[in-house]
Design an enzyme around this catalytic site. Structure first.
Site, PDB file in Angstrom:
ATOM      1  N   SER A 227     -10.810   0.380   3.973  1.00  0.00           N
ATOM      2  CA  SER A 227     -10.029   0.175   5.181  1.00  0.00           C
ATOM      3  C   SER A 227      -9.263   1.479   5.601  1.00  0.00           C
ATOM      4  CB  SER A 227      -8.789  -0.900   5.008  1.00  0.00           C
ATOM      5  OG  SER A 227      -9.377  -1.982   4.475  1.00  0.00           O
TER       6      SER A 227
ATOM      7  N   GLU B 238      -4.552   4.390   6.131  1.00  0.00           N
ATOM      8  CA  GLU B 238      -4.379   4.293   4.805  1.00  0.00           C
ATOM      9  C   GLU B 238      -4.941   5.205   3.899  1.00  0.00           C
ATOM     10  OE1 GLU B 238      -5.070   0.093   2.981  1.00  0.00           O
ATOM     11  OE2 GLU B 238      -6.421   1.086   1.624  1.00  0.00           O
TER      12      GLU B 238
ATOM     13  N   ARG C 286       0.738  -1.377   0.079  1.00  0.00           N
ATOM     14  CA  ARG C 286       0.006  -0.110   0.011  1.00  0.00           C
ATOM     15  C   ARG C 286       0.774   1.278   0.085  1.00  0.00           C
ATOM     16  NH1 ARG C 286      -2.565  -3.808  -0.774  1.00  0.00           N
ATOM     17  NH2 ARG C 286      -4.248  -4.644   0.202  1.00  0.00           N
TER      18      ARG C 286
HETATM   19  P1  FAD Z   1      -8.961   9.241  -4.541  1.00  0.00           P
HETATM   20  O1  FAD Z   1      -9.573   9.010  -3.226  1.00  0.00           O
HETATM   21  O2  FAD Z   1      -9.715  10.316  -5.399  1.00  0.00           O
HETATM   22  O3  FAD Z   1      -7.233   9.696  -4.525  1.00  0.00           O
HETATM   23  C1  FAD Z   1      -6.515   9.201  -3.627  1.00  0.00           C
HETATM   24  C2  FAD Z   1      -5.149   9.729  -3.382  1.00  0.00           C
HETATM   25  O4  FAD Z   1      -4.571   9.805  -4.677  1.00  0.00           O
HETATM   26  C3  FAD Z   1      -5.316  11.246  -3.182  1.00  0.00           C
HETATM   27  O5  FAD Z   1      -4.225  11.673  -2.331  1.00  0.00           O
HETATM   28  C4  FAD Z   1      -5.164  12.015  -4.377  1.00  0.00           C
HETATM   29  O6  FAD Z   1      -4.893  13.392  -4.451  1.00  0.00           O
HETATM   30  C5  FAD Z   1      -4.460  11.054  -5.303  1.00  0.00           C
HETATM   31  N1  FAD Z   1      -4.637  11.025  -6.712  1.00  0.00           N
HETATM   32  C6  FAD Z   1      -5.568  10.319  -7.253  1.00  0.00           C
HETATM   33  N2  FAD Z   1      -5.834  10.578  -8.657  1.00  0.00           N
HETATM   34  C7  FAD Z   1      -4.469  10.883  -8.923  1.00  0.00           C
HETATM   35  C8  FAD Z   1      -3.772  11.065 -10.106  1.00  0.00           C
HETATM   36  N3  FAD Z   1      -4.253  10.999 -11.255  1.00  0.00           N
HETATM   37  N4  FAD Z   1      -2.680  11.733  -9.998  1.00  0.00           N
HETATM   38  C9  FAD Z   1      -2.026  11.902  -8.787  1.00  0.00           C
HETATM   39  N5  FAD Z   1      -2.602  11.696  -7.855  1.00  0.00           N
HETATM   40  C10 FAD Z   1      -3.785  11.162  -7.614  1.00  0.00           C
HETATM   41  N6  FAD Z   1      -8.020  -0.145  -1.668  1.00  0.00           N
HETATM   42  C11 FAD Z   1      -7.225  -1.166  -2.073  1.00  0.00           C
HETATM   43  O7  FAD Z   1      -5.847  -1.020  -2.147  1.00  0.00           O
HETATM   44  N7  FAD Z   1      -7.642  -2.390  -2.144  1.00  0.00           N
HETATM   45  C12 FAD Z   1      -9.037  -2.709  -1.911  1.00  0.00           C
HETATM   46  O8  FAD Z   1      -9.475  -3.848  -1.968  1.00  0.00           O
HETATM   47  C13 FAD Z   1      -9.912  -1.515  -1.551  1.00  0.00           C
HETATM   48  N8  FAD Z   1     -11.147  -1.652  -1.296  1.00  0.00           N
HETATM   49  C14 FAD Z   1     -12.040  -0.560  -1.101  1.00  0.00           C
HETATM   50  C15 FAD Z   1     -13.388  -0.775  -0.682  1.00  0.00           C
HETATM   51  C16 FAD Z   1     -14.285   0.283  -0.568  1.00  0.00           C
HETATM   52  C17 FAD Z   1     -15.746   0.015  -0.352  1.00  0.00           C
HETATM   53  C18 FAD Z   1     -13.525   1.718  -0.526  1.00  0.00           C
HETATM   54  C19 FAD Z   1     -14.617   2.795  -0.579  1.00  0.00           C
HETATM   55  C20 FAD Z   1     -12.364   1.736  -0.990  1.00  0.00           C
HETATM   56  C21 FAD Z   1     -11.420   0.638  -1.102  1.00  0.00           C
HETATM   57  N9  FAD Z   1     -10.045   0.686  -1.220  1.00  0.00           N
HETATM   58  C22 FAD Z   1      -9.359  -0.174  -1.725  1.00  0.00           C
HETATM   59  C23 FAD Z   1      -9.435   2.219  -1.428  1.00  0.00           C
HETATM   60  C24 FAD Z   1      -9.571   2.915  -2.728  1.00  0.00           C
HETATM   61  O9  FAD Z   1     -10.776   2.321  -3.395  1.00  0.00           O
HETATM   62  C25 FAD Z   1      -8.218   2.820  -3.466  1.00  0.00           C
HETATM   63  O10 FAD Z   1      -7.337   3.430  -2.791  1.00  0.00           O
HETATM   64  C26 FAD Z   1      -8.389   3.382  -4.789  1.00  0.00           C
HETATM   65  O11 FAD Z   1      -7.339   3.572  -5.584  1.00  0.00           O
HETATM   66  C27 FAD Z   1      -8.707   5.180  -4.600  1.00  0.00           C
HETATM   67  O12 FAD Z   1      -8.856   5.572  -5.920  1.00  0.00           O
HETATM   68  P2  FAD Z   1      -9.558   6.978  -6.183  1.00  0.00           P
HETATM   69  O13 FAD Z   1      -9.599   7.430  -7.782  1.00  0.00           O
HETATM   70  O14 FAD Z   1     -11.190   7.062  -5.541  1.00  0.00           O
HETATM   71  O15 FAD Z   1      -8.464   7.795  -5.235  1.00  0.00           O
HETATM   72  P1  NAP Z   2      -9.738 -11.158   5.060  1.00  0.00           P
HETATM   73  O1  NAP Z   2      -9.792 -12.097   3.829  1.00  0.00           O
HETATM   74  O2  NAP Z   2     -10.699 -11.375   6.039  1.00  0.00           O
HETATM   75  O3  NAP Z   2      -8.357 -11.187   5.665  1.00  0.00           O
HETATM   76  C1  NAP Z   2      -7.850 -10.360   6.904  1.00  0.00           C
HETATM   77  C2  NAP Z   2      -6.694  -9.666   6.713  1.00  0.00           C
HETATM   78  O4  NAP Z   2      -5.607 -10.808   6.523  1.00  0.00           O
HETATM   79  C3  NAP Z   2      -6.425  -9.025   5.369  1.00  0.00           C
HETATM   80  O5  NAP Z   2      -6.158  -7.806   5.774  1.00  0.00           O
HETATM   81  C4  NAP Z   2      -5.397  -9.867   4.674  1.00  0.00           C
HETATM   82  O6  NAP Z   2      -4.303  -8.700   4.281  1.00  0.00           O
HETATM   83  C5  NAP Z   2      -4.819 -10.767   5.544  1.00  0.00           C
HETATM   84  N1  NAP Z   2      -4.642 -12.078   5.017  1.00  0.00           N
HETATM   85  C6  NAP Z   2      -5.663 -12.869   4.733  1.00  0.00           C
HETATM   86  N2  NAP Z   2      -5.122 -14.015   4.034  1.00  0.00           N
HETATM   87  C7  NAP Z   2      -3.884 -13.745   3.727  1.00  0.00           C
HETATM   88  C8  NAP Z   2      -2.962 -14.546   3.153  1.00  0.00           C
HETATM   89  N3  NAP Z   2      -3.246 -15.749   2.637  1.00  0.00           N
HETATM   90  N4  NAP Z   2      -1.639 -13.853   3.033  1.00  0.00           N
HETATM   91  C9  NAP Z   2      -1.480 -12.748   3.480  1.00  0.00           C
HETATM   92  N5  NAP Z   2      -2.513 -12.096   4.211  1.00  0.00           N
HETATM   93  C10 NAP Z   2      -3.511 -12.370   4.340  1.00  0.00           C
HETATM   94  O7  NAP Z   2      -9.964  -9.711   4.487  1.00  0.00           O
HETATM   95  P2  NAP Z   2     -10.954  -8.766   4.072  1.00  0.00           P
HETATM   96  O8  NAP Z   2     -11.108  -7.614   5.082  1.00  0.00           O
HETATM   97  O9  NAP Z   2     -12.217  -9.445   3.798  1.00  0.00           O
HETATM   98  O10 NAP Z   2     -10.329  -8.129   2.649  1.00  0.00           O
HETATM   99  C11 NAP Z   2     -10.219  -8.936   1.514  1.00  0.00           C
HETATM  100  C12 NAP Z   2      -9.180  -8.449   0.525  1.00  0.00           C
HETATM  101  O11 NAP Z   2      -9.804  -7.163   0.112  1.00  0.00           O
HETATM  102  C13 NAP Z   2      -7.856  -8.111   1.302  1.00  0.00           C
HETATM  103  O12 NAP Z   2      -6.821  -8.588   0.280  1.00  0.00           O
HETATM  104  C14 NAP Z   2      -8.215  -6.627   1.644  1.00  0.00           C
HETATM  105  O13 NAP Z   2      -6.716  -6.070   1.602  1.00  0.00           O
HETATM  106  C15 NAP Z   2      -8.830  -6.261   0.486  1.00  0.00           C
HETATM  107  N6  NAP Z   2      -9.692  -4.955   0.992  1.00  0.00           N
HETATM  108  C16 NAP Z   2      -9.055  -3.793   1.032  1.00  0.00           C
HETATM  109  C17 NAP Z   2      -9.550  -2.691   1.278  1.00  0.00           C
HETATM  110  C18 NAP Z   2      -8.947  -1.439   1.523  1.00  0.00           C
HETATM  111  O14 NAP Z   2      -9.662  -0.405   1.620  1.00  0.00           O
HETATM  112  N7  NAP Z   2      -7.545  -1.357   1.319  1.00  0.00           N
HETATM  113  C19 NAP Z   2     -10.986  -2.620   1.749  1.00  0.00           C
HETATM  114  C20 NAP Z   2     -11.634  -3.942   1.508  1.00  0.00           C
HETATM  115  C21 NAP Z   2     -10.691  -5.099   1.158  1.00  0.00           C
HETATM  116  P3  NAP Z   2      -4.314  -7.821   2.963  1.00  0.00           P
HETATM  117  O15 NAP Z   2      -5.132  -6.650   3.553  1.00  0.00           O
HETATM  118  O16 NAP Z   2      -2.968  -7.520   2.934  1.00  0.00           O
HETATM  119  O17 NAP Z   2      -4.578  -8.735   1.811  1.00  0.00           O
END
Ligand code: FAD
Ligand code: NAP
Length: 338
Positions: free
Chosen positions: A238, A334, A164
């Site tokens: 998250s 994050e 991340r």
């Molecule tokens: P924004 O929120 O608009 O911006 C995020 C940051 O990036 C800001 O600092 C912004 O200034 C910068 N930015 C945006 N666009 C640009 C650009 N073109 N150039 C330079 N800087 C820029 N994230 C995960 O990694 N894994 C997940 O599974 C995941 N699940 C999610 C589930 C839900 C329900 C939600 C709401 C979010 C989740 N996220 C997850 C977080 C989010 O979706 C990601 O971080 C996504 O990449 C953000 O994209 P955005 O376009 O909405 O960015």
């Molecule tokens: P989950 O499957 O219940 O797992 C809980 C946590 O344990 C996760 O955060 C995951 O880390 C870690 N994990 C589970 N299995 C793993 C493996 N085999 N190896 C390494 N790490 C493991 O998680 P969840 O909340 O339902 O989310 C599912 C996936 O969607 C995850 O990958 C999570 O990152 C992603 N997600 C991200 C966001 C976001 O906003 N960033 C929101 C929702 C879901 P990791 O997170 O590193 O995978």
């Protein structure tokens, strides 16, 4: 390009926080981006580049220029025996891009189905889910340097992707506007169903033959059943990153908390699910006014309606203190806080 003034950002962030932008502009092409960075309104104000607003928390009105990236388009730029390269506009929805790769039979993005937001924001934190990360399919990105307006290309090594993390959150923070990303996708997909509930869900869905679409459907199903839909309950996914702690600290915690889950990382540290830590502190499902900790997923902070960004920030700090006190572990956000 029309500069708008005093615009509510409520519809532009998935927390649904009602703060205003002093100025607001939409860009639709690389050329518009290059032109904008030389305009006085850009040079004389602080800036926020916005994609889908799914990873930001607005704690006050934005006293500057918000630049909404709507650069669209998906083009095939190269093909080899094993790979197809797709150049994707930064404003394309991430999930639309994933669906396009599945339609084309190209592997690598399917486990990242239904992540909200835009393609241009995805490299910022090297988005990931279900054992896949953006860096696995990343080839290069194109970005406009804010100081000069010149176009730069960043390859995978230059982006310094981590868990991340990327160079865009650190050394070159706020210095580039990402305009497009090129992905290298596999023509001979290798399916990864080992993570979390994917294989159980495929079984439950009675999938006879594994395919990109089947995996994507399974991931979509899991996500829709576990995560709050931002259209119904404001959230940014998250709120905290999963902390990685030294193996010795993990062993120590295991002696007092035998059920603590942990995943060993390449560097020898152990990644502990932040959701588990938060749940142990009793925060799961709690509310503070209009904001709270989601009832099913304690890593997700929510706005039930009318909540303020500063209330969510205050809640996040309370959670950080509880986790620090109980486990000696620091949780870092994050979500990008403004
Ligand atoms: P924004 O929120 O608009 O911006 C995020 C940051 O990036 C800001 O600092 C912004 O200034 C910068 N930015 C945006 N666009 C640009 C650009 N073109 N150039 C330079 N800087 C820029 N994230 C995960 O990694 N894994 C997940 O599974 C995941 N699940 C999610 C589930 C839900 C329900 C939600 C709401 C979010 C989740 N996220 C997850 C977080 C989010 O979706 C990601 O971080 C996504 O990449 C953000 O994209 P955005 O376009 O909405 O960015
Ligand atoms: P989950 O499957 O219940 O797992 C809980 C946590 O344990 C996760 O955060 C995951 O880390 C870690 N994990 C589970 N299995 C793993 C493996 N085999 N190896 C390494 N790490 C493991 O998680 P969840 O909340 O339902 O989310 C599912 C996936 O969607 C995850 O990958 C999570 O990152 C992603 N997600 C991200 C966001 C976001 O906003 N960033 C929101 C929702 C879901 P990791 O997170 O590193 O995978």
């Amino acid at each position: 390009m029309q500069i708008l003034e005093n615009i509510s950002l409520q519809a532009y962030n998935t927390f649904g926080i009602d703060q205003k932008a002093k100025y607001f502009v939409v860009i639709k092409t690389l050329e518009e981006a290059q032109k904008l960075v030389k305009e006085p309104i850009f040079l004389n104000h602080k800036r926020l580049i916005l994609g889908g607003g799914s990873n930001i928390l607005l704690t006050e009105d934005f006293d500057g220029l918000v630049i909404k990236n709507e650069i669209l388009g998906i083009q095939k730029t190269k093909e080899t025996t094993d790979h197809t390269y797709l150049q994707v506009g930064a404003g394309v929805s991430w999930h639309e891009f994933v669906l396009e790769t599945i339609q084309l039979g190209l592997g690598g993005a399917e486990n990242m189905s239904l992540i909200p937001g835009t393609v241009g924001a995805a490299p910022m934190q090297n988005i990931g889910a279900y054992g896949a990360e953006l860096k696995d399919i990343f080839h290069e990105l194109e970005a406009v340097e804010i100081a000069t307006g010149s176009v730069h290309h960043f390859d995978k090594d230059t982006c310094e992707f981590g868990y991340r993390e990327s160079i865009f959150k650190h050394q070159v923070k706020d210095q580039y506007l990402i305009t497009g990303v090129t992905f290298k996708l596999s023509k001979k997909p290798q399916f990864n169903t080992s993570y979390g509930a994917i294989s159980d869900t495929l079984q439950m869905m009675q999938v006879a033959e594994l395919s990109l679409k089947a995996i994507s459907d399974a991931v979509i199903h899991i996500r829709q059943s576990k995560l709050p839909d931002p259209k119904k309950i404001g959230n940014a996914g998250s709120f905290f990153k999963n902390p990685s702690i030294p193996a010795s600290q993990f062993e120590q915690l295991k002696s007092t908390h035998p059920n603590i889950p942990g995943y060993i990382q390449e560097d020898g540290t152990v990644k502990v699910p932040a959701a588990w830590l938060i749940e142990q502190t009793g925060w799961k499902g709690k509310t503070m006014g209009a904001v709270g900790v989601h009832v099913n997923q304690p890593l997700v902070l929510v706005n039930y309606g009318g909540g303020k960004g500063r209330e969510i920030l205050a809640l996040s700090r309370e959670i950080q203190s509880s986790v620090k006190e109980q486990f000696g572990v620091t949780l870092n956000p994050e979500v990008n806080i403004y």
